[in-house]
Structures are given as C-alpha cells and as structure tokens.
Design a protein around this motif. Structure first.
Motif, PDB file in Angstrom:
ATOM      1  N   MET A 160      36.675  52.894  81.201  1.00 55.84           N
ATOM      2  CA  MET A 160      36.869  53.061  82.645  1.00 55.84           C
ATOM      3  C   MET A 160      35.558  53.441  83.320  1.00 55.84           C
ATOM      4  SD  MET A 160      40.533  55.055  82.709  1.00 55.84           S
ATOM      5  CE  MET A 160      40.565  55.118  84.498  1.00 55.84           C
ATOM      6  N   ALA A 161      34.813  54.345  82.697  1.00 58.45           N
ATOM      7  CA  ALA A 161      33.525  54.755  83.264  1.00 58.45           C
ATOM      8  C   ALA A 161      32.559  53.581  83.325  1.00 58.45           C
ATOM      9  CB  ALA A 161      32.928  55.889  82.433  1.00 58.45           C
ATOM     10  N   TYR A 162      32.618  52.704  82.329  1.00 61.52           N
ATOM     11  CA  TYR A 162      31.739  51.533  82.308  1.00 61.52           C
ATOM     12  C   TYR A 162      32.036  50.611  83.492  1.00 61.52           C
ATOM     13  CZ  TYR A 162      29.415  47.310  80.631  1.00 61.52           C
ATOM     14  OH  TYR A 162      28.619  46.209  80.520  1.00 61.52           O
ATOM     15  N   LEU A 163      33.325  50.433  83.792  1.00 63.01           N
ATOM     16  CA  LEU A 163      33.701  49.626  84.948  1.00 63.01           C
ATOM     17  C   LEU A 163      33.169  50.249  86.242  1.00 63.01           C
ATOM     18  CD1 LEU A 163      37.396  48.699  84.054  1.00 63.01           C
ATOM     19  CD2 LEU A 163      35.390  47.203  83.981  1.00 63.01           C
ATOM     20  N   GLY A 164      33.241  51.581  86.317  1.00 66.15           N
ATOM     21  CA  GLY A 164      32.699  52.268  87.487  1.00 66.15           C
ATOM     22  C   GLY A 164      31.204  52.075  87.623  1.00 66.15           C
ATOM     23  N   ILE A 165      30.488  52.101  86.503  1.00 62.72           N
ATOM     24  CA  ILE A 165      29.039  51.889  86.528  1.00 62.72           C
ATOM     25  C   ILE A 165      28.714  50.470  86.979  1.00 62.72           C
ATOM     26  CG2 ILE A 165      26.978  51.745  85.071  1.00 62.72           C
ATOM     27  CD1 ILE A 165      28.180  54.021  83.389  1.00 62.72           C
ATOM     28  N   MET A 166      29.519  49.500  86.523  1.00 56.93           N
ATOM     29  CA  MET A 166      29.292  48.109  86.942  1.00 56.93           C
ATOM     30  C   MET A 166      29.475  47.953  88.455  1.00 56.93           C
ATOM     31  SD  MET A 166      31.112  45.915  83.885  1.00 56.93           S
ATOM     32  CE  MET A 166      30.735  44.373  84.696  1.00 56.93           C
ATOM     33  N   LEU A 167      30.490  48.630  89.007  1.00 52.03           N
ATOM     34  CA  LEU A 167      30.693  48.574  90.456  1.00 52.03           C
ATOM     35  C   LEU A 167      29.531  49.230  91.193  1.00 52.03           C
ATOM     36  CD1 LEU A 167      34.502  49.328  90.939  1.00 52.03           C
ATOM     37  CD2 LEU A 167      33.287  47.230  91.523  1.00 52.03           C
ATOM     38  N   LEU A 168      29.075  50.362  90.669  1.00 52.90           N
ATOM     39  CA  LEU A 168      27.975  51.077  91.310  1.00 52.90           C
ATOM     40  C   LEU A 168      26.677  50.276  91.211  1.00 52.90           C
ATOM     41  CD1 LEU A 168      27.804  53.793  92.793  1.00 52.90           C
ATOM     42  CD2 LEU A 168      26.931  54.808  90.688  1.00 52.90           C
ATOM     43  N   ALA A 169      26.555  49.480  90.158  1.00 52.47           N
ATOM     44  CA  ALA A 169      25.340  48.678  89.979  1.00 52.47           C
ATOM     45  C   ALA A 169      25.204  47.601  91.043  1.00 52.47           C
ATOM     46  CB  ALA A 169      25.339  48.040  88.591  1.00 52.47           C
ATOM     47  N   THR A 170      26.301  47.282  91.729  1.00 52.69           N
ATOM     48  CA  THR A 170      26.231  46.253  92.777  1.00 52.69           C
ATOM     49  C   THR A 170      25.396  46.701  93.972  1.00 52.69           C
ATOM     50  OG1 THR A 170      28.298  47.053  93.796  1.00 52.69           O
ATOM     51  CG2 THR A 170      28.481  45.318  92.127  1.00 52.69           C
ATOM     52  N   VAL A 171      25.215  48.005  94.123  1.00 55.59           N
ATOM     53  CA  VAL A 171      24.414  48.506  95.247  1.00 55.59           C
ATOM     54  C   VAL A 171      22.994  48.869  94.807  1.00 55.59           C
ATOM     55  CG1 VAL A 171      26.480  49.408  96.347  1.00 55.59           C
ATOM     56  CG2 VAL A 171      25.080  50.941  94.951  1.00 55.59           C
ATOM     57  N   PHE A 198      33.562  55.793  91.915  1.00 57.22           N
ATOM     58  CA  PHE A 198      33.611  57.234  91.699  1.00 57.22           C
ATOM     59  C   PHE A 198      34.866  57.620  90.926  1.00 57.22           C
ATOM     60  CE2 PHE A 198      34.627  61.604  92.905  1.00 57.22           C
ATOM     61  CZ  PHE A 198      33.403  62.240  92.672  1.00 57.22           C
ATOM     62  N   LEU A 199      36.014  57.080  91.334  1.00 53.79           N
ATOM     63  CA  LEU A 199      37.271  57.382  90.645  1.00 53.79           C
ATOM     64  C   LEU A 199      37.218  56.958  89.178  1.00 53.79           C
ATOM     65  CD1 LEU A 199      40.191  56.527  93.106  1.00 53.79           C
ATOM     66  CD2 LEU A 199      39.650  58.743  92.086  1.00 53.79           C
ATOM     67  N   LEU A 200      36.725  55.763  88.919  1.00 52.38           N
ATOM     68  CA  LEU A 200      36.670  55.256  87.548  1.00 52.38           C
ATOM     69  C   LEU A 200      35.757  56.108  86.674  1.00 52.38           C
ATOM     70  CD1 LEU A 200      36.537  51.412  88.207  1.00 52.38           C
ATOM     71  CD2 LEU A 200      38.387  52.671  87.104  1.00 52.38           C
ATOM     72  N   MET A 201      34.605  56.483  87.205  1.00 55.43           N
ATOM     73  CA  MET A 201      33.660  57.255  86.405  1.00 55.43           C
ATOM     74  C   MET A 201      34.149  58.684  86.161  1.00 55.43           C
ATOM     75  SD  MET A 201      29.887  55.945  87.643  1.00 55.43           S
ATOM     76  CE  MET A 201      30.213  56.079  89.405  1.00 55.43           C
ATOM     77  N   VAL A 202      34.689  59.322  87.194  1.00 52.88           N
ATOM     78  CA  VAL A 202      35.173  60.699  87.023  1.00 52.88           C
ATOM     79  C   VAL A 202      36.375  60.744  86.088  1.00 52.88           C
ATOM     80  CG1 VAL A 202      36.231  62.655  88.203  1.00 52.88           C
ATOM     81  CG2 VAL A 202      34.252  61.528  89.211  1.00 52.88           C
ATOM     82  N   VAL A 203      37.323  59.824  86.277  1.00 53.90           N
ATOM     83  CA  VAL A 203      38.482  59.779  85.384  1.00 53.90           C
ATOM     84  C   VAL A 203      38.038  59.437  83.961  1.00 53.90           C
ATOM     85  CG1 VAL A 203      40.619  58.531  84.861  1.00 53.90           C
ATOM     86  CG2 VAL A 203      40.123  59.230  87.208  1.00 53.90           C
TER      87      VAL A 203
END
Length: 284
Positions: A160-171, A198-203
């Motif tokens: 889940m955190a990896y998915l959050g990092i991928m989303l954050l990498a878009t910016v 944020f939700l994905l990484m924190v969770v």
C-alpha cells in the motif's frame, strides 16, 4: 556513511562464519561500538544535516533515534546472550539470531537516515525480512504462525505504501524523490492525488509503527520472538515507522491538504488509543 555501512554489514554477517558463541558475543560488542562511533563521528565532524551518498541525511531526528536505538540495542545484545543460553539453543541458532538482530539494526538505522522516500520504503522492507527470521527463532507452531502473519500484514502494508509513493512521484520534478525536492514539488500537486497518496503511505507504514489499522502485526510477533529481540522490535522498529510517517507528514506542511492530513493523523491516533483501551479491558 559508506564506511559505517560496510563495517556494520561485515560485523553483522561475521557470526555465521565463526565457530563459538564467545566469538559471536565479541562481534556483537564490536557492532555496538561501531554504532556509538558512528553517532560520535557525525556530531564531531559537523555532518549534521549533511547529505551522504546522495541517499542519507544526518538530521537531528535521525541522530536522536539512532542514539535511542543504540541504547536499546546494547541492552538487547547483553540480555540475548543469557536468554539464549537459558533456552539451550544450538550454536548455529545462536549465531543466526545475532546476525539477524544486527542486520535488523542496520536496516533500521538506514530508515532513520534515509533522505529518499523510495529508499525509505526499501529499508523498511528489509526490516520485515530480518524481523521475520527473528520471530521464527524458536521454531515451534505458534512462532511459525506468527511469522506468516507478520510477513503477510507487513507485505500488505508495504505494498500500500508503494502505491502511495507511486502517486506522490507524479508530482516529483524530473523523478527526484528526495524529501527536499518533494517538499517543493508537492505544493503544485493535485489535492486528490496527494490525499490518496498520504492515506496509502500512512496506512501502509502503520504496520511498522503498530498503530491503527495494521496494529495487529505486533501482537503475535512480540509473543513469539525472544524477549530481548521483542523489546528491540517494539522500540527501534516502531520508531522507524514513526520516522517514516513523520517525514511524509512534514512534506505536506506547505501544501493545501496539510490541515486534512493533520486531521487524518489525529483520527488514527484516537482510534489507536481506543483499540488499545479495548485490549486492556480484556487483559487478565
């Protein structure tokens, strides 16, 4: 930092090639002294807030938690010797335990000093592998069950955190994932992407900090692992989860969703306290 990592890794795996438990204890002592020397050198050489190997940064938070980890590690190494002797484990099991414990300490230290959100994820994944080996140390039915639960829950959280990092990498600007670059780029990011990331990484990282919703990861693990290692996991590794979440939280400080992110953490904190209170009521 490179010299510290090389020496620490060599000392961590060295017990596997020595023959006696006494030599293992000597190596563990040297490993502890290397941790102390590493902290002292960073302070003495004035490398605080300095970037090392383009991946690590020795800021005040990293130094503080590294120092706390070293204190706990010292007691864990000392008590592990007497604990394992009372259990009458084999010499091979004795050496493997110390190797995994020291490798876990190296991985946690790398999490503390990591200045790259992707590398933080990598080092946290490394802690899962080391912790799983320690949890299975006793090799009985409950420890096997606890190990699989730990691996499954942590793998789910890390994914889940990896998915959050991928989303954050878009910016990210030109793919730069160091915290300083992300802090500047995140201001112009899409609020929806930022919230979901944020939700994905924190969770996801909640499995390491042992807070809601993936707090269950530590219940069986702390029971199955040897007591000194359990104490180390419950302090140093939980702190690694905290540092990872804290660095993500500070990224959002100047973004439009900072207030929302703060409310999310407050809600998670309240839910964590509520769950803990329910478990306390059931305790005999």
């Amino acid at each position: 930092m490179l010299i510290y990592l090389i020496i620490s890794l060599i000392l961590a795996v060295l017990p596997l090639v020595v023959r006696t438990e006494r030599m293992t204890n000597i190596i563990a002592t040297l490993f502890f002294l290397v941790q102390v020397a590493g902290i002292a050198l960073v302070v003495a050489l004035g490398r605080v807030d300095g970037v090392m190997l383009s991946v690590f940064r020795a800021d005040n938070m990293a130094l503080l938690f590294h120092a706390l980890m070293t204190v706990v590690l010292g007691f864990s190494l000392i008590h592990s010797s007497s604990y394992l002797k009372e259990e009458r484990v084999t010499t091979q099991s004795y050496k493997t335990y110390y190797t995994l414990l020291m490798l876990l300490a190296v991985a946690i230290t790398c999490v503390y000093y990591s200045d790259n959100i992707a590398m933080t994820w990598v080092f946290l994944e490394a802690t899962t592998i080391c912790s799983a080996g320690i949890i299975y140390h006793r090799e009985f039915k409950q420890s096997l069950e606890a190990t699989w639960k730990y691996v499954f829950v942590c793998s789910t959280g890390i994914a889940m955190a990896y998915l959050g990092i991928m989303l954050l990498a878009t910016v990210a600007n030109h793919g730069a994932l160091d915290y300083a670059s992300l802090k500047e780029a995140i201001v112009a990011g899409d609020p929806l992407y930022l919230k979901v990331a944020f939700l994905l990484m924190v969770v996801g990282y909640s499995c390491k900090m042992e807070i809601f919703p993936l707090y269950t990861v530590g219940i069986d693990a702390n029971y199955a692992a040897p007591a000194p290692a359990s104490a180390f996991i419950s302090t140093a590794l939980v702190n690694a989860g905290f540092v990872s979440i804290m660095r993500i939280y500070t990224l959002y400080a100047h973004s439009d969703v900072f207030v929302w992110a703060r409310h999310v953490l407050i809600l998670i904190g309240i839910l964590s306290l509520a769950v803990g209170a329910m478990f306390l009521r059931r305790a005999n």
